[in-house]
Design a protein around this motif. Structure first.
Motif, PDB file in Angstrom:
ATOM      1  N   VAL A   1       0.851  -1.192   0.000  1.00 17.41           N
ATOM      2  CA  VAL A   1       0.000   0.000   0.000  1.00 17.41           C
ATOM      3  C   VAL A   1       0.883   1.237   0.000  1.00 17.41           C
ATOM      4  CG1 VAL A   1      -1.789   1.291   1.227  1.00 17.41           C
ATOM      5  CG2 VAL A   1      -1.820  -1.217   1.248  1.00 17.41           C
ATOM      6  N   GLY A   2       0.645   2.128  -0.950  1.00 17.03           N
ATOM      7  CA  GLY A   2       1.394   3.374  -1.036  1.00 17.03           C
ATOM      8  C   GLY A   2       0.470   4.572  -0.932  1.00 17.03           C
ATOM      9  N   ILE A   3       0.958   5.624  -0.307  1.00 15.94           N
ATOM     10  CA  ILE A   3       0.194   6.869  -0.145  1.00 15.94           C
ATOM     11  C   ILE A   3       0.961   7.990  -0.826  1.00 15.94           C
ATOM     12  CG2 ILE A   3      -0.662   8.575   1.517  1.00 15.94           C
ATOM     13  CD1 ILE A   3      -1.065   6.249   3.468  1.00 15.94           C
ATOM     14  N   GLY A   4       0.250   8.801  -1.573  1.00 13.91           N
ATOM     15  CA  GLY A   4       0.915   9.902  -2.255  1.00 13.91           C
ATOM     16  C   GLY A   4      -0.088  10.828  -2.909  1.00 13.91           C
ATOM     17  N   ARG A   5       0.350  11.444  -4.010  1.00 15.67           N
ATOM     18  CA  ARG A   5      -0.497  12.382  -4.761  1.00 15.67           C
ATOM     19  C   ARG A   5      -0.328  12.153  -6.247  1.00 15.67           C
ATOM     20  NH1 ARG A   5       2.241  17.524  -3.164  1.00 15.67           N
ATOM     21  NH2 ARG A   5       3.647  16.131  -2.022  1.00 15.67           N
ATOM     22  N   PHE A   6      -1.402  12.351  -6.981  1.00 17.38           N
ATOM     23  CA  PHE A   6      -1.299  12.530  -8.415  1.00 17.38           C
ATOM     24  C   PHE A   6      -1.010  14.000  -8.680  1.00 17.38           C
ATOM     25  CE2 PHE A   6      -4.366   8.811  -9.176  1.00 17.38           C
ATOM     26  CZ  PHE A   6      -3.332   7.934  -9.480  1.00 17.38           C
ATOM     27  N   TYR A   7       0.000  14.265  -9.477  1.00 21.33           N
ATOM     28  CA  TYR A   7       0.333  15.635  -9.886  1.00 21.33           C
ATOM     29  C   TYR A   7       0.048  15.703 -11.376  1.00 21.33           C
ATOM     30  CZ  TYR A   7       2.870  20.094  -9.872  1.00 21.33           C
ATOM     31  OH  TYR A   7       3.212  21.421  -9.967  1.00 21.33           O
ATOM     32  N   ASP A   8      -1.013  16.419 -11.725  1.00 25.17           N
ATOM     33  CA  ASP A   8      -1.558  16.368 -13.077  1.00 25.17           C
ATOM     34  C   ASP A   8      -1.444  17.694 -13.807  1.00 25.17           C
ATOM     35  OD1 ASP A   8      -2.353  13.714 -12.703  1.00 25.17           O
ATOM     36  OD2 ASP A   8      -4.328  14.296 -11.953  1.00 25.17           O
TER      37      ASP A   8
END
Length: 199
Positions: free
Chosen positions: A101-108
């Motif tokens: 399981v990974g936690i992060g952000r999409f940077y779009d």
């Protein structure tokens, strides 16, 4: 502005449903022509990314994306959207079934063309991850030297991918550091109508 933000958020929301459910024609529509996708295992044109996801899905690989909030900065027909995301996958690691399981952000990087907001490029930011045995009585005998060599924000995910024969990239943006700062700078350039200057 409100309509633009709503349209962008709809694309972000739809992407995870289409990706995880195997709705490939719909997923491809999330990008404008010439759009790109960057991940821990792929960097290139969106159509090729979608095709590789289709191939993996057809062999039984499942990945789950769960979204949090989305923050959008707009400038004319361009935008940068950041969305909280949790990415999980169930995989075999050294003959032990595990959840990564990974936690992060999409940077779009978004753009409106003919009034339609679509992705031009997506780059995840990897903040932290973990690995758990599905059966708590077992744990994989991991190569801790190899694990430590990967970026801290996604090392368990990269290790799992490597163990399953997936090529991995290591120059990935994390919560802090020069790579994510380069990404933020590219976002600023994009909003000022400059070229897409990341990878």
């Amino acid at each position: 502005m409100t309509d633009a933000r709503a349209a962008i958020t709809e694309v972000v929301d739809n992407w995870v449903i289409w990706r995880d459910a195997g709705l490939w024609d719909e997923l491809l529509c999330a990008w404008h022509e010439g759009g790109r996708m960057h991940t821990s295992w792929f960097r290139g044109p969106a159509p090729e990314f979608v095709e590789r996801c289709r191939t993996a899905f057809d062999t039984g690989v499942t990945v789950h994306h769960t979204l949090g909030g989305t923050w959008t900065k707009l400038h004319g027909t361009r935008a940068i959207a950041q969305s909280k995301v949790t990415i999980s996958q169930r995989v075999m690691i050294h003959n032990v079934l595990c959840d990564v399981v990974g936690i992060g952000r999409f940077y779009d990087f978004f753009e409106a063309r003919d009034g339609n907001w679509r992705l031009v490029s997506r780059q995840p930011i990897y903040e932290k991850d973990r690995l758990d045995s599905v059966d708590g009585r077992q744990y994989p005998d991991m190569d801790h030297e190899l694990l430590a060599a990967y970026p801290a924000g996604c090392r368990h995910m990269l290790y799992a991918q490597k163990c399953n024969g997936v090529p991995v990239l290591t120059d990935l943006p994390e919560l802090r550091g020069p790579i994510v700062e380069k990404l933020y700078s590219a976002g600023h350039t994009w909003l000022e109508n400059g070229p897409l200057a990341f990878h």
